[in-house]
Scaffold this active site. Structure first.
Site, PDB file in Angstrom:
ATOM      1  N   LEU A 122      13.044  -1.757   7.518  1.00  0.00           N
ATOM      2  CA  LEU A 122      12.192  -1.957   6.343  1.00  0.00           C
ATOM      3  C   LEU A 122      12.388  -3.366   5.786  1.00  0.00           C
ATOM      4  O   LEU A 122      13.522  -3.854   5.714  1.00  0.00           O
ATOM      5  CB  LEU A 122      12.535  -0.931   5.261  1.00  0.00           C
ATOM      6  CG  LEU A 122      12.141   0.514   5.560  1.00  0.00           C
ATOM      7  CD1 LEU A 122      12.717   1.444   4.498  1.00  0.00           C
ATOM      8  CD2 LEU A 122      10.629   0.676   5.642  1.00  0.00           C
ATOM      9  N   ASP A 157      20.925  -0.008  10.351  1.00  0.00           N
ATOM     10  CA  ASP A 157      21.933   1.062  10.319  1.00  0.00           C
ATOM     11  C   ASP A 157      23.240   0.631   9.644  1.00  0.00           C
ATOM     12  O   ASP A 157      24.340   0.941  10.126  1.00  0.00           O
ATOM     13  CB  ASP A 157      22.229   1.549  11.754  1.00  0.00           C
ATOM     14  CG  ASP A 157      20.975   2.054  12.458  1.00  0.00           C
ATOM     15  OD1 ASP A 157      20.119   2.642  11.776  1.00  0.00           O
ATOM     16  OD2 ASP A 157      20.847   1.858  13.669  1.00  0.00           O
ATOM     17  N   ASN A 171      18.754   7.265   5.548  1.00  0.00           N
ATOM     18  CA  ASN A 171      18.386   7.353   6.969  1.00  0.00           C
ATOM     19  C   ASN A 171      19.378   8.252   7.695  1.00  0.00           C
ATOM     20  O   ASN A 171      20.529   8.379   7.268  1.00  0.00           O
ATOM     21  CB  ASN A 171      18.425   5.942   7.580  1.00  0.00           C
ATOM     22  CG  ASN A 171      18.058   5.941   9.062  1.00  0.00           C
ATOM     23  OD1 ASN A 171      17.131   6.649   9.485  1.00  0.00           O
ATOM     24  ND2 ASN A 171      18.790   5.175   9.863  1.00  0.00           N
ATOM     25  N   ARG A 176       0.858  -1.198   0.000  1.00  0.00           N
ATOM     26  CA  ARG A 176       0.000   0.000   0.000  1.00  0.00           C
ATOM     27  C   ARG A 176       0.891   1.244   0.000  1.00  0.00           C
ATOM     28  O   ARG A 176       0.670   2.189  -0.757  1.00  0.00           O
ATOM     29  CB  ARG A 176      -0.891  -0.015   1.255  1.00  0.00           C
ATOM     30  CG  ARG A 176      -1.936   1.043   1.181  1.00  0.00           C
ATOM     31  CD  ARG A 176      -2.793   1.153   2.407  1.00  0.00           C
ATOM     32  NE  ARG A 176      -3.263   2.530   2.504  1.00  0.00           N
ATOM     33  CZ  ARG A 176      -3.566   3.139   3.623  1.00  0.00           C
ATOM     34  NH1 ARG A 176      -3.460   2.500   4.766  1.00  0.00           N
ATOM     35  NH2 ARG A 176      -3.965   4.379   3.622  1.00  0.00           N
ATOM     36  N   HIS A 217      21.109   8.704  11.481  1.00  0.00           N
ATOM     37  CA  HIS A 217      21.293   7.965  12.743  1.00  0.00           C
ATOM     38  C   HIS A 217      22.179   8.785  13.688  1.00  0.00           C
ATOM     39  O   HIS A 217      23.205   9.331  13.264  1.00  0.00           O
ATOM     40  CB  HIS A 217      21.942   6.603  12.451  1.00  0.00           C
ATOM     41  CG  HIS A 217      22.115   5.781  13.677  1.00  0.00           C
ATOM     42  ND1 HIS A 217      21.042   5.137  14.286  1.00  0.00           N
ATOM     43  CD2 HIS A 217      23.201   5.534  14.448  1.00  0.00           C
ATOM     44  CE1 HIS A 217      21.485   4.517  15.375  1.00  0.00           C
ATOM     45  NE2 HIS A 217      22.787   4.735  15.495  1.00  0.00           N
ATOM     46  N   MET A 228      11.501   4.089  13.340  1.00  0.00           N
ATOM     47  CA  MET A 228      12.101   3.128  14.262  1.00  0.00           C
ATOM     48  C   MET A 228      11.915   1.652  13.898  1.00  0.00           C
ATOM     49  O   MET A 228      11.958   0.795  14.779  1.00  0.00           O
ATOM     50  CB  MET A 228      11.557   3.375  15.679  1.00  0.00           C
ATOM     51  CG  MET A 228      11.711   4.797  16.148  1.00  0.00           C
ATOM     52  SD  MET A 228      13.414   5.367  16.075  1.00  0.00           S
ATOM     53  CE  MET A 228      13.957   4.838  17.676  1.00  0.00           C
TER      54      MET A 228
HETATM   55  C1  GRF Z   1      17.065  11.515  15.483  1.00  0.00           C
HETATM   56  O1  GRF Z   1      18.067  11.642  16.455  1.00  0.00           O
HETATM   57  C2  GRF Z   1      17.517  10.606  14.369  1.00  0.00           C
HETATM   58  O2  GRF Z   1      18.892  10.622  14.148  1.00  0.00           O
HETATM   59  C3  GRF Z   1      17.124   9.244  14.877  1.00  0.00           C
HETATM   60  O3  GRF Z   1      15.925   9.454  15.581  1.00  0.00           O
HETATM   61  C4  GRF Z   1      15.835  10.799  16.020  1.00  0.00           C
HETATM   62  C5  GRF Z   1      14.581  11.333  15.442  1.00  0.00           C
HETATM   63  O4  GRF Z   1      14.227  12.582  15.938  1.00  0.00           O
HETATM   64  N1  GRF Z   1      17.021   8.293  13.811  1.00  0.00           N
HETATM   65  P1  GRF Z   1      13.015  13.386  15.314  1.00  0.00           P
HETATM   66  O5  GRF Z   1      11.795  12.467  15.320  1.00  0.00           O
HETATM   67  O6  GRF Z   1      13.394  13.789  13.926  1.00  0.00           O
HETATM   68  O7  GRF Z   1      12.811  14.558  16.217  1.00  0.00           O
END
Ligand code: GRF
Length: 194
Positions: free
Chosen positions: A98, A150, A112, A76, A114, A95
């Site tokens: 995928l 990651d 992404n 979808r 991180h 979080m």
């Molecule tokens: C960030 O620190 C990003 O690096 C990680 O999760 C956090 C997300 O923060 N993957 P936000 O939802 O963009 O405020």
């Protein structure tokens, strides 16, 4: 693809799970600067993600779909992306890992951010682990997404110094500040190479 002021704009999608501060910085940057992109779609796997409220406020098409729950939901989302001619998917605080078929469908077009200097500190609670290990530096990384956590090819990194006064909260704040500057610009750079 849409033309605005004679310039081509690529449509991008942002995937979130929570707060959405990176989403906000990406959208704001795209509105204030001559970027190559427009945030066309926001997908959240969490119904109560604050980021969904940000998307609504900024009048961006947004959906709550936990695409990792079933292939039907994943398809979808793929349909939504195709229908909106999405050229790049940007995970920003998304979080979940995928599924492989999903990554394959958008091969090389999912990135992404991180909050660590990858390959160090993959996964959750990065700042806590960085402090426990008495690291002198931490930072953030933007990388391509593959089907492992990651682990995709690194696109860019920024370092942040940790001082004796720092704690989890202050490190998070410093790193986020860098993320908000770096992510919107890198998206433009990637699209300029398409
Ligand atoms: C960030 O620190 C990003 O690096 C990680 O999760 C956090 C997300 O923060 N993957 P936000 O939802 O963009 O405020």
């Amino acid at each position: 693809m849409k033309k605005s002021n004679g310039k081509i704009k690529y449509n991008i999608a942002v995937f979130i799970s929570g707060r959405g501060s990176n989403l906000k910085s990406i959208v704001r940057y795209s509105l204030k600067n001559k970027t190559l992109y427009k945030v066309k779609v926001v997908i959240s796997n969490k119904q109560k993600a604050t980021g969904l409220l940000i998307a609504k406020k900024m009048r961006i098409e947004s959906y709550y779909v936990d695409l990792t729950k079933s292939k039907k939901l994943g398809k979808r989302v793929l349909n939504i992306l195709r229908k909106n001619d999405i050229k790049l998917v940007c995970l920003a605080g998304f979080m979940k890992i995928l599924p492989a078929y999903f990554v394959k469908s958008y091969k090389g077009k999912i990135i992404n951010i991180h909050p660590s200097l990858l390959p160090k500190y993959k996964g959750l609670n990065t700042h806590k682990r960085v402090i426990e290990n008495n690291e002198k530096y931490t930072g953030c990384t933007i990388h391509y997404v593959n089907r492992f956590l990651d682990s995709g090819k690194i696109i860019c990194q920024r370092k942040v110094k940790i001082t004796k006064k720092d704690n989890k909260r202050s490190i998070e704040k410093k790193v986020l500040k860098i993320e908000h500057k770096m992510y919107p610009k890198i998206i433009d750079k990637i699209l300029s190479n398409l």
